[in-house]
Write a protein that holds these residues in place. Structure first.
Motif: not given
Length: 446
Positions: A135-146
């Motif tokens: 899911d793109r929302a998960f991808t964006a959230a994970l990249i931002a948090c990492a």
């Protein structure tokens, strides 16, 4: 007009103009200039204070670390580190999510910039995650948090600014930031394994494949060794470390790994200059704002308020500061926030007899959280733009991950001995230790 009224007017103008869309640097300068007209300070003195705020050799480390990140990204050298991360954790559940976190830990030791981290991951891993159905929302959230780990794991641009502004050992802040940085990384990997998308399960890499990937990544991974090794041995300062890392990439990495990129080096230098100009203007405005805050006795006022609740209890002071900076980080970029509130931080550090390096790590870890929280959330905003998803969806996907950051902040506050273990071990003088006059070793304050 009383000092309190001038303080209120200055803060009101800054926040009001910021919400109207005025860039942070100009909103800060406007608040200071208007407040100056109600004091006996001349406008020329405040302009001089703005210049004085950026006239710092230590701050020169920032553009060099930005240049390191830009050169690594644009020259495509980071692909080798992505492949190393894939061979190590790509076979786990949510393999690409694990790769995002592990690569961020590698790259954090090179760039010191969350924005650079987001840009690299969005170019390299995000498209592959999209193809595998994440899911793109998960991808964006994970990249931002990492990407936030780039501000904790050395070299950290936030640590450079904090150390230069607060007269705190930058080397000590670098070492102290390793514990919360690694905790966030471990927390993200645990979350991705148990609560993230399954992804496409891949075969475990062979030892030969791991060895090849490690060999291919060995030259880029020397950069953190050069930076921290030089600082810890006293061979060079953080600014000189940034210079030497940049020269290493220009002279060794690019000619050996991507010689065709030489013709694009001019663009890399120009782009880095533009990246540096944005925070530099904010630093100038924030320096004047912080100086005016001190002139109007703002630190004494805030310290008195906090002392009324916490007394001289270090734990309570840190807790109240965490709550304050969680709110501040939601609205103000971390670099101006550090400079503006440094007089208050220094006052409370002295009041609670808190180790300055521990205080710095707590403040930086808390402000890092602000990079993924609304309404500002710079890393989350940039990641959502790159990945192609709305900020609201990315924010919703990041809400469960906030637990990782809250636990890390609490750990950093409650266990100062763990946070300061590496600084005491490798750079004892950075945390106030001094050589034992009667023999070998150091005596450290409790």
């Amino acid at each position: 007009m009383s000092n309190g009224h001038v303080l209120f007017l200055m803060a009101f103008l800054f926040l009001g103009l910021g919400y109207m869309g005025v860039p942070v640097a100009f909103a800060l300068m406007a608040g200071v200039i208007v407040a100056t007209s109600f004091t006996q300070i001349s406008l020329q003195s405040m302009v001089g204070q703005m210049f004085h705020g950026i006239d710092s050799e230590t701050l020169l480390a920032v553009p060099f670390f930005l240049l390191v990140g830009e050169l690594m990204t644009s020259a495509n050298v980071t692909q080798r580190m992505v492949r190393l991360a894939q061979t190590l954790v790509g076979h786990l559940r949510g393999g690409l999510a694990q790769v995002v976190t592990l690569f961020s830990m590698f790259f954090a030791g090179i760039s010191g910039s969350s924005t650079a981290d987001v840009a690299v991951l969005s170019r390299t891993v995000a498209p592959e995650m999209d193809r595998e159905g994440y899911d793109r929302a998960f991808t964006a959230a994970l990249i931002a948090c990492a990407s936030t780990m780039a501000n904790l794991i050395p070299p950290s641009i936030m640590a450079v600014v904090y150390g230069a502004t607060g007269n705190v050992s930058i080397g000590g802040l670098f070492l102290g930031g390793i514990v919360p940085g690694v905790l966030i990384g471990i927390g993200l990997m645990i979350y991705s394994h148990f609560f993230g998308p399954v992804g496409v399960r891949k075969m475990r890499a062979t030892l030969g494949e791991m060895g090849t990937a490690l060999k291919d990544s060995s030259l880029p991974l020397m950069i953190p060794v050069i930076i921290m090794g030089g600082i810890l041995t006293g061979w060079f300062t953080p600014t000189e470390a940034g210079m030497i890392a940049s020269v290493y990439i220009l002279v060794v990495l690019i000619p050996l790994l991507n010689r065709s990129h030489v013709r694009l080096l001019l663009w890399d230098f120009v782009y880095t200059g533009m990246l540096y100009a944005i925070p530099l203007a904010a630093v100038a405005g924030a320096s004047a704002f912080g100086w005016m805050l001190g002139y109007l006795r703002g630190p004494d006022i805030v310290a008195t308020w906090i002392a009324d609740y916490a007394g001289t209890n270090a734990g309570m002071i840190l807790l109240l500061l965490v709550l304050l900076f969680v709110i501040i980080g939601d609205f103000v970029d971390a670099v101006p926030a550090i400079i503006i509130f440094m007089p208050i931080i220094n006052k409370l550090t002295e009041l609670g007899n808190i180790n300055p390096v521990h205080m710095g790590v707590v403040i930086i870890t808390t402000l890092v959280f602000g990079l993924i929280t609304p309404p500002y959330g710079l890393s989350l905003l940039v990641a959502s733009k790159f990945v192609g998803v709305s900020f609201a969806r990315a924010m919703y996907a990041s809400l469960p991950i906030y637990v990782v950051f809250i636990v890390t902040i609490a750990f950093t506050v409650l266990f100062p001995d763990v946070v300061l273990y590496l600084p005491k071990l490798l750079l004892p003088e950075s945390v106030g230790c001094f050589k034992n006059p009667s023999g070998t070793g150091y005596i450290c304050p409790t």
